[in-house]
Design an enzyme around this catalytic site. Structure first.
Site, mmCIF file in Angstrom:
data_model
loop_
_atom_site.group_PDB
_atom_site.id
_atom_site.type_symbol
_atom_site.label_atom_id
_atom_site.label_comp_id
_atom_site.label_asym_id
_atom_site.label_seq_id
_atom_site.Cartn_x
_atom_site.Cartn_y
_atom_site.Cartn_z
ATOM 1 C CB CYS A 112 -4.272 71.487 21.328
ATOM 2 S SG CYS A 112 -5.190 71.792 19.804
ATOM 3 C CG HIS A 249 -0.554 70.911 20.191
ATOM 4 N ND1 HIS A 249 -1.192 69.826 19.619
ATOM 5 C CD2 HIS A 249 -1.117 72.017 19.629
ATOM 6 C CE1 HIS A 249 -2.091 70.253 18.757
ATOM 7 N NE2 HIS A 249 -2.068 71.575 18.746
ATOM 8 C CG ASN A 279 -3.312 70.746 15.445
ATOM 9 O OD1 ASN A 279 -3.641 69.941 16.300
ATOM 10 N ND2 ASN A 279 -3.347 72.055 15.647
#
EC number: 2.3.1.180
Length: 324
Positions: A112, A249, A279
């Protein structure tokens, strides 16, 4: 000196949208359970397109917006933990598809944090004076590495891609950076594990699906990432008030809420879109960046200061302060 700047942004997501209610039909969960704990309401899932297909769409948009021919590109970096294959790289597939015959291409694997790491590397490539422009793309099809029977992870992730065109500039736009890795805590978030398989080894079965210690990752984000963001703001010489927006993020709304308090900045400066996409790992920041330009929050005219921050598997975390 040669500097770099973000001159174009773009994003692309698969057409198939899966709502929380859709997930409740295949596992023991509900819209209320998911949204109250994560802020996520739906996610895009690829049913046909591979990671390279999503990245190619983004690359095509970036070129169309810039007016450049693909042969004008010097490099292509794709950040991903869900490539089509170990080789050729996803970036190589993008290079071939768009005809960027003069560009070298490679993938970046930093989960990420991947887009932030890749963007930092691309900035250095241009600053070296050897390269003029390139594409930095975050692209994921996480749906293929998720255990759809595991409620703790299946509800969190989605597919998508976003990216930027980075090119040389006479003015400095990348003002500060901080990149970190702590491999000692790497087992908190894993995927794609493989075993030794040869006539000379005794391989053992491993779980190749994404696995996460949610509490450990939550605590890591609140403690380590918040500390790093505070430090990079001080390093930049900017006052907190001079930062227009923070694009972190998109893992979990609760994480953003707590990080805003920890850092001591207004929550409304933390942009978010996880409610629509979930996500998307390395794709989350560039998708958010592109959408924010699209809706007018970000101008892309050099008048705003933003902070980009990724954090996740590795463990990795990194932040950039950019004039955009």
């Amino acid at each position: 000196m040669v500097f770099s700047k973000i001159s174009q942004v773009a994003h692309y997501t698969p057409k198939q949208v899966i709502s929380n209610d859709d997930l409740s039909q295949i596992m023991d969960t509900s819209h209320e359970w998911i949204s109250s704990r994560t802020g996520i309401e739906k996610r895009h899932i690829s049913t046909v397109e591979m990671t390279s297909d999503l990245a190619i769409r983004v690359a095509e948009q970036l070129l169309a917006g810039s007016g450049y021919d693909a042969t004008a590109l010097d490099f292509i970096i794709v950040a991903t933990i869900s490539p089509d294959a170990s080789m050729p790289s996803t970036a190589a597939k993008v290079q071939a598809a768009i005809g960027a015959t003069n560009a070298f291409a490679f993938d970046m694997t930093a989960a990420c944090s991947g887009f932030v790491f890749a963007l930092a590397m691309a900035d250095k490539l241009i600053a070296s004076g050897a390269y003029q422009r390139g594409l930095v793309i975050g692209a994921e099809t996480l749906s293929k590495i998720i255990d759809w029977q595991d409620r703790s992870t299946a509800v969190l992730f989605g597919d998508g891609a976003g990216g930027v065109l980075l090119e040389a500039s006479e003015q400095q736009h990348f003002l500060a950076e901080a990149l970190h890795t702590d491999g000692a805590r790497g087992q908190s978030l894993t995927s794609g594990q493989s075993s030794l398989r040869s006539p000379f080894s005794q391989g053992q079965e491993v779980n190749s699906f994404l696995q996460m210690d949610g509490r450990a990752i939550f605590d890591f984000a609140i403690r380590d990432v918040s500390r790093s963001i505070t430090a990079i703001i001080e390093q930049s010489g900017l006052a907190k008030e001079e930062l227009d927006y923070l694009l972190l993020h998109q893992a979990n709304r609760r994480i953003l809420d707590k990080m805003a308090k920890k850092i001591g900045m207004p929550r409304e400066k933390f942009l978010e879109n996880m409610m629509h996409y979930g996500n998307t790992s390395a794709a989350s920041i560039p998708i958010l960046l592109s959408e924010s330009v699209q809706n007018g929050q970000l101008k892309l005219d050099g008048s705003q200061h933003i902070l980009l921050s990724g954090f996740g598997g590795g463990l990795t975390w990194g932040s950039l302060i950019v004039k955009i």
